[in-house]
Design an enzyme around this catalytic site. Structure first.
Site, short mmCIF file in Angstrom:
data_model
loop_
_atom_site.label_atom_id
_atom_site.label_comp_id
_atom_site.label_asym_id
_atom_site.label_seq_id
_atom_site.Cartn_x
_atom_site.Cartn_y
_atom_site.Cartn_z
N GLY A 25 -6.25 -14.03 3.91
CA GLY A 25 -6.75 -12.71 4.22
C GLY A 25 -6.12 -11.66 3.31
O GLY A 25 -5.28 -11.97 2.46
N GLY A 27 -4.74 -7.36 3.12
CA GLY A 27 -4.36 -6.14 3.81
C GLY A 27 -4.21 -4.99 2.84
O GLY A 27 -4.67 -5.05 1.69
N ASP A 140 5.45 -0.98 12.46
CA ASP A 140 4.04 -1.35 12.48
C ASP A 140 3.80 -2.50 13.46
O ASP A 140 3.06 -3.44 13.17
CB ASP A 140 3.57 -1.75 11.08
#
Length: 359
Positions: A25, A27, A140
């Site tokens: 993936g 980000g 986060d």
């Protein structure tokens, strides 16, 4: 040079010494690939986006993530395996852990309940205690940054973490974090302290328990975080006191992560402090892991079937067998099955030869 990847995307031929075999993936800072280490250890290798390769601020931030991972250790975190902050495109490697993120799990299966929820709350509080003990604020903590692995939760992604004894890359009073997953003081004063992580821990546990955000829908959520009270319906009584305290508007009124993890570990009596060791034990060199691993009675969250280490074979030969240089590496070729033992036949749907042949 790139090689064809799954999904029509190209894969880098190499990231440092590693050969990516699948794109996991992407980000804000970089892209994560599945790769194997030289001993065929499954790895998640993150590399800075090409557009940021010559951007000083992004390179500093990536280097800070590497230095954070060097400092932070704990049983519910992912250790740094390798990294190069000075490469043309900086990269880092951590163990690959198959599992849903909390966000995906809740969407697919609904909220966590019972022992799974208590273990989740305790493990993530323990992870924060380890992070804060290293002098770091995560900044986060959110459902997309916690993996529900087979052997327990893992807190990850230190891309915007802040060393508490250093000056942040971001400017003063600039909010840093994900909207909806920040503490009131991050909006009102533009500052992040360890208590800010405790607030987002409260949001995280409330989401895990109820399947919804404690401050409602995204529209206007930051304003409600600062001025409104959370909806804590759906949180069991055994966690309500700690979650309520964690969501106090004043950071000075929140418990610290060590206190939270200690209280919740005691709820696992009589073995709680063995699964979630004290900070004094965790800080001892060579003791980043618990004394006892989680039992099925503590944690029984199913992991997805798409374990990449089962779908993509290692480019390195098995121990005791040299690679054949005449055969090109194909990551999509399934690993060879073991030889069939005499007197057995293949179990349907499995690679193991385990069903005796009846005579």
């Amino acid at each position: 040079m790139a090689v064809p990847g799954s999904g029509g995307r190209s894969l880098p031929a190499r990231i440092g010494p590693y050969r990516p075999v699948h794109r996991i993936g992407s980000g804000g800072m970089g892209t994560v690939y599945f790769a194997y280490g030289h001993r065929s250890q499954p790895l998640a290798v993150k590399i800075l986006h090409e557009d940021f390769a010559h951007d000083t601020e992004h390179r500093k931030r990536f280097a800070r993530e590497i230095s954070t991972l060097v400092k932070v250790q704990g049983p519910f975190l992912l250790p740094l395996i390798d990294a190069d902050a000075n490469a043309g495109r900086p990269w880092l490697a951590t163990p690959y852990v198959p599992g849903h993120t909390l966000e995906r799990y809740v969407r697919a299966h609904g909220p966590l309940t019972g022992a799974n929820l208590l273990t989740f709350a305790t493990a993530t509080a323990h992870a924060l205690a380890c992070i804060h003990a290293a002098g770091v604020a995560h900044r986060d903590l959110k459902p997309a940054n916690v993996i529900l692995a087979q052997d327990g939760p893992r807190v990850l992604d230190f891309g915007i973490a802040h060393h508490l004894d250093a000056t942040a890359v971001t400017r003063t009073r600039m909010t840093t974090g994900t909207p909806g997953w920040m503490a009131p003081e991050q909006f009102t004063a533009g500052r992040t302290v360890t208590a800010s992580d405790v607030f987002t821990w409260g949001l995280l546990v409330a989401y895990a328990a109820s399947g919804r955000h404690a401050f409602g829908t995204p529209t206007g959520i930051d304003h409600r975080i600062v001025h409104a009270q959370p909806d804590l319906s759906g949180i069991p009584a055994g966690l309500l006191t700690e979650v309520t305290a964690a969501l106090s508007k004043n950071p000075d009124d929140r418990p610290d992560a060590v206190t939270l993890s200690g209280i919740l570990a005691d709820a696992h009596n009589p073995q709680g402090t063995l699964v979630f060791p004290t900070m004094a034990y965790t800080r001892v060199a060579g003791n980043p892991s618990p004394v006892r691993t989680l039992e099925p009675s503590d944690w029984s969250v199913p992991v997805p079937d798409t374990d990449l280490s089962r779908l993509f074979r290692s480019p390195y030969p098995r121990p005791g067998k040299a690679a054949d240089p005449s055969v090109p590496y194909n990551p999509f070729q399934a690993p060879p099955e073991p030889p069939r033992p005499p007197g057995t036949r293949k179990r349907p749907g499995r690679a193991a030869w385990a069903i005796p042949v009846q005579g």
